[in-house]
Design a protein around this motif. Sequence first.
Motif, PDB file in Angstrom:
ATOM      1  N   VAL A 178      86.190   5.314 126.335  1.00 34.58           N
ATOM      2  CA  VAL A 178      85.044   5.510 127.218  1.00 34.58           C
ATOM      3  C   VAL A 178      84.063   6.428 126.497  1.00 34.58           C
ATOM      4  O   VAL A 178      84.444   7.481 125.968  1.00 34.58           O
ATOM      5  N   PHE A 179      82.798   6.015 126.472  1.00 38.58           N
ATOM      6  CA  PHE A 179      81.752   6.791 125.797  1.00 38.58           C
ATOM      7  C   PHE A 179      80.768   7.304 126.846  1.00 38.58           C
ATOM      8  O   PHE A 179      80.157   6.521 127.574  1.00 38.58           O
ATOM      9  N   GLU A 180      80.634   8.615 126.899  1.00 38.19           N
ATOM     10  CA  GLU A 180      79.730   9.254 127.847  1.00 38.19           C
ATOM     11  C   GLU A 180      78.771  10.144 127.062  1.00 38.19           C
ATOM     12  O   GLU A 180      79.106  11.280 126.713  1.00 38.19           O
ATOM     13  N   GLY A 181      77.615   9.590 126.747  1.00 44.99           N
ATOM     14  CA  GLY A 181      76.670  10.338 125.926  1.00 44.99           C
ATOM     15  C   GLY A 181      77.229  10.558 124.527  1.00 44.99           C
ATOM     16  O   GLY A 181      77.555   9.607 123.809  1.00 44.99           O
ATOM     17  N   SER A 182      77.341  11.818 124.126  1.00 40.04           N
ATOM     18  CA  SER A 182      77.885  12.155 122.812  1.00 40.04           C
ATOM     19  C   SER A 182      79.368  12.509 122.879  1.00 40.04           C
ATOM     20  O   SER A 182      79.930  13.022 121.908  1.00 40.04           O
ATOM     21  N   ARG A 183      80.016  12.229 124.008  1.00 45.55           N
ATOM     22  CA  ARG A 183      81.447  12.486 124.158  1.00 45.55           C
ATOM     23  C   ARG A 183      82.204  11.167 124.157  1.00 45.55           C
ATOM     24  O   ARG A 183      81.800  10.208 124.821  1.00 45.55           O
ATOM     25  N   TYR A 184      83.282  11.178 123.408  1.00 41.72           N
ATOM     26  CA  TYR A 184      84.052   9.950 123.220  1.00 41.72           C
ATOM     27  C   TYR A 184      85.482  10.206 123.680  1.00 41.72           C
ATOM     28  O   TYR A 184      86.142  11.130 123.220  1.00 41.72           O
ATOM     29  N   TYR A 185      85.969   9.352 124.565  1.00 39.54           N
ATOM     30  CA  TYR A 185      87.294   9.536 125.144  1.00 39.54           C
ATOM     31  C   TYR A 185      88.196   8.358 124.768  1.00 39.54           C
ATOM     32  O   TYR A 185      87.773   7.191 124.783  1.00 39.54           O
ATOM     33  N   TYR A 186      89.419   8.709 124.457  1.00 34.56           N
ATOM     34  CA  TYR A 186      90.456   7.698 124.248  1.00 34.56           C
ATOM     35  C   TYR A 186      91.431   7.772 125.416  1.00 34.56           C
ATOM     36  O   TYR A 186      91.897   8.857 125.781  1.00 34.56           O
ATOM     37  N   PHE A 187      91.728   6.626 126.010  1.00 37.45           N
ATOM     38  CA  PHE A 187      92.624   6.608 127.170  1.00 37.45           C
ATOM     39  C   PHE A 187      94.048   6.340 126.701  1.00 37.45           C
ATOM     40  O   PHE A 187      94.351   5.281 126.138  1.00 37.45           O
TER      41      PHE A 187
ATOM     42  N   ALA B   4      76.135   5.477 133.467  1.00 40.00           N
ATOM     43  CA  ALA B   4      76.610   6.799 133.056  1.00 40.00           C
ATOM     44  C   ALA B   4      77.554   6.755 131.875  1.00 40.00           C
ATOM     45  O   ALA B   4      77.781   7.778 131.218  1.00 40.00           O
ATOM     46  N   TYR B   5      78.124   5.612 131.580  1.00 37.41           N
ATOM     47  CA  TYR B   5      79.111   5.538 130.494  1.00 37.41           C
ATOM     48  C   TYR B   5      79.223   4.094 130.008  1.00 37.41           C
ATOM     49  O   TYR B   5      78.741   3.155 130.665  1.00 37.41           O
ATOM     50  N   ASP B   6      79.851   3.951 128.857  1.00 38.12           N
ATOM     51  CA  ASP B   6      80.212   2.640 128.320  1.00 38.12           C
ATOM     52  C   ASP B   6      81.728   2.593 128.155  1.00 38.12           C
ATOM     53  O   ASP B   6      82.360   3.610 127.845  1.00 38.12           O
ATOM     54  N   MET B   7      82.306   1.413 128.333  1.00 36.19           N
ATOM     55  CA  MET B   7      83.749   1.261 128.210  1.00 36.19           C
ATOM     56  C   MET B   7      84.066   0.194 127.165  1.00 36.19           C
ATOM     57  O   MET B   7      83.525  -0.915 127.210  1.00 36.19           O
ATOM     58  N   LEU B   8      84.923   0.537 126.224  1.00 34.94           N
ATOM     59  CA  LEU B   8      85.339  -0.390 125.172  1.00 34.94           C
ATOM     60  C   LEU B   8      86.861  -0.568 125.232  1.00 34.94           C
ATOM     61  O   LEU B   8      87.608   0.407 125.172  1.00 34.94           O
ATOM     62  N   ILE B   9      87.288  -1.813 125.375  1.00 37.11           N
ATOM     63  CA  ILE B   9      88.714  -2.146 125.313  1.00 37.11           C
ATOM     64  C   ILE B   9      88.898  -3.212 124.239  1.00 37.11           C
ATOM     65  O   ILE B   9      88.231  -4.251 124.277  1.00 37.11           O
ATOM     66  N   VAL B  10      89.766  -2.935 123.292  1.00 29.77           N
ATOM     67  CA  VAL B  10      90.054  -3.881 122.211  1.00 29.77           C
ATOM     68  C   VAL B  10      91.539  -4.214 122.256  1.00 29.77           C
ATOM     69  O   VAL B  10      92.383  -3.326 122.100  1.00 29.77           O
ATOM     70  N   ALA B  11      91.843  -5.479 122.471  1.00 29.22           N
ATOM     71  CA  ALA B  11      93.237  -5.943 122.519  1.00 29.22           C
ATOM     72  C   ALA B  11      93.624  -6.529 121.175  1.00 29.22           C
ATOM     73  O   ALA B  11      92.940  -7.411 120.644  1.00 29.22           O
ATOM     74  N   LEU B  12      94.728  -6.024 120.602  1.00 32.23           N
ATOM     75  CA  LEU B  12      95.209  -6.480 119.306  1.00 32.23           C
ATOM     76  C   LEU B  12      96.716  -6.681 119.379  1.00 32.23           C
ATOM     77  O   LEU B  12      97.390  -6.106 120.238  1.00 32.23           O
ATOM     78  N   PRO B  13      97.257  -7.485 118.465  1.00 31.78           N
ATOM     79  CA  PRO B  13      98.693  -7.797 118.537  1.00 31.78           C
ATOM     80  C   PRO B  13      99.554  -6.714 117.891  1.00 31.78           C
ATOM     81  O   PRO B  13      99.125  -5.971 117.015  1.00 31.78           O
ATOM     82  N   THR B  14     100.769  -6.631 118.347  1.00 34.70           N
ATOM     83  CA  THR B  14     101.809  -5.837 117.703  1.00 34.70           C
ATOM     84  C   THR B  14     103.030  -6.736 117.551  1.00 34.70           C
ATOM     85  O   THR B  14     103.275  -7.614 118.384  1.00 34.70           O
ATOM     86  N   LYS B  15     103.779  -6.540 116.485  1.00 33.18           N
ATOM     87  CA  LYS B  15     104.936  -7.386 116.205  1.00 33.18           C
ATOM     88  C   LYS B  15     106.200  -6.558 116.273  1.00 33.18           C
ATOM     89  O   LYS B  15     106.423  -5.664 115.465  1.00 33.18           O
ATOM     90  N   GLU B  16     107.026  -6.865 117.276  1.00 39.16           N
ATOM     91  CA  GLU B  16     108.342  -6.261 117.372  1.00 39.16           C
ATOM     92  C   GLU B  16     109.341  -7.396 117.123  1.00 39.16           C
ATOM     93  O   GLU B  16     109.375  -7.950 116.040  1.00 39.16           O
ATOM     94  N   LYS B  17     110.152  -7.726 118.105  1.00 45.93           N
ATOM     95  CA  LYS B  17     110.972  -8.922 117.964  1.00 45.93           C
ATOM     96  C   LYS B  17     110.124 -10.172 118.135  1.00 45.93           C
ATOM     97  O   LYS B  17     110.417 -11.223 117.570  1.00 45.93           O
ATOM     98  N   GLU B  18     109.079 -10.043 118.916  1.00 47.60           N
ATOM     99  CA  GLU B  18     108.137 -11.140 119.111  1.00 47.60           C
ATOM    100  C   GLU B  18     106.744 -10.569 119.205  1.00 47.60           C
ATOM    101  O   GLU B  18     106.545  -9.361 119.282  1.00 47.60           O
TER     102      GLU B  18
END
Length: 260
Positions: free
Chosen positions: A53-62, A30-44
């Motif tokens: 989450v992609f459900e047909g032609s609807r695209y959701y950001y969590f 019923a849907y596809d799930m995409l998770i992309v992990a990327l770095p952020t730089k604060e003190k470390e």
Amino acid sequence: MSPIQENLNRFHLLDLKNPTHPSIFVQEGAYDMLIVALPTKEKELRIHSYAFVFEGSRYYYFDKANHTFELFETLHKVYDILNEKTNETMKIVANIHESIDWMEERLYNTAPFNAFIRDWLGHKKDLARLQRLLALGAETIEAFIERYEEREDFLMIHFKDIHEHLERTHRSVLLAGEKLNNLYTFYTSRNNEKMNRTIYLLTILSGIFLPLNLIVGYFGINTQGLPLSEFPKGSLIVAEIMLGCLMFTITLFLFLRKRF
């Protein structure tokens, strides 16, 4: 509750809520799930994952902060988020390269660098995390592209550009790791050379003063019948003997140094 949340597998929902979940692309009926992990730089260096989450032609950001789903009308917003975070990743790696170049210049100019090991270990740890992170991120984006490349509304060029940036940044991380290894080799070689010079100097000093210590120790024995003990100029003669031994030792050292 969002309609898409009702259709999600509860384990996938837990993955979406995990702020540091590794990159993954999951295809469900019923849907596809995409998770992309990327770095952020604060003190470390920190890891943050961005989930869709992609459900047909609807695209959701969590939204991980509020645990809510935001509906996107097109894939452009998905691209905008991933592109922005990818550019930040490239800047992080570029800053690491600049720091390594500064370390390299400082070492090659033989400038004092007491914090080398601390900086080296810090960059080594960050690069190890980035290497795994970017390799998995590039694989995930590639799987996502293969899944949606035949759709008319898919932004093929845009997402391929993100994929290329992740792969290029991954290669840059590998190069930075090699430079760090070379710097460590040079640093240890330079320290070993300094230590060898110190040991060499101590050996010379030991060779010079060993005969003198022998003479002083012998004439310092608190017993009767020592040579020159009753002679008025005995101390002067012993001093001359010690000076002669010193000159002989230095001459012998200089001769052997020139010959060998």
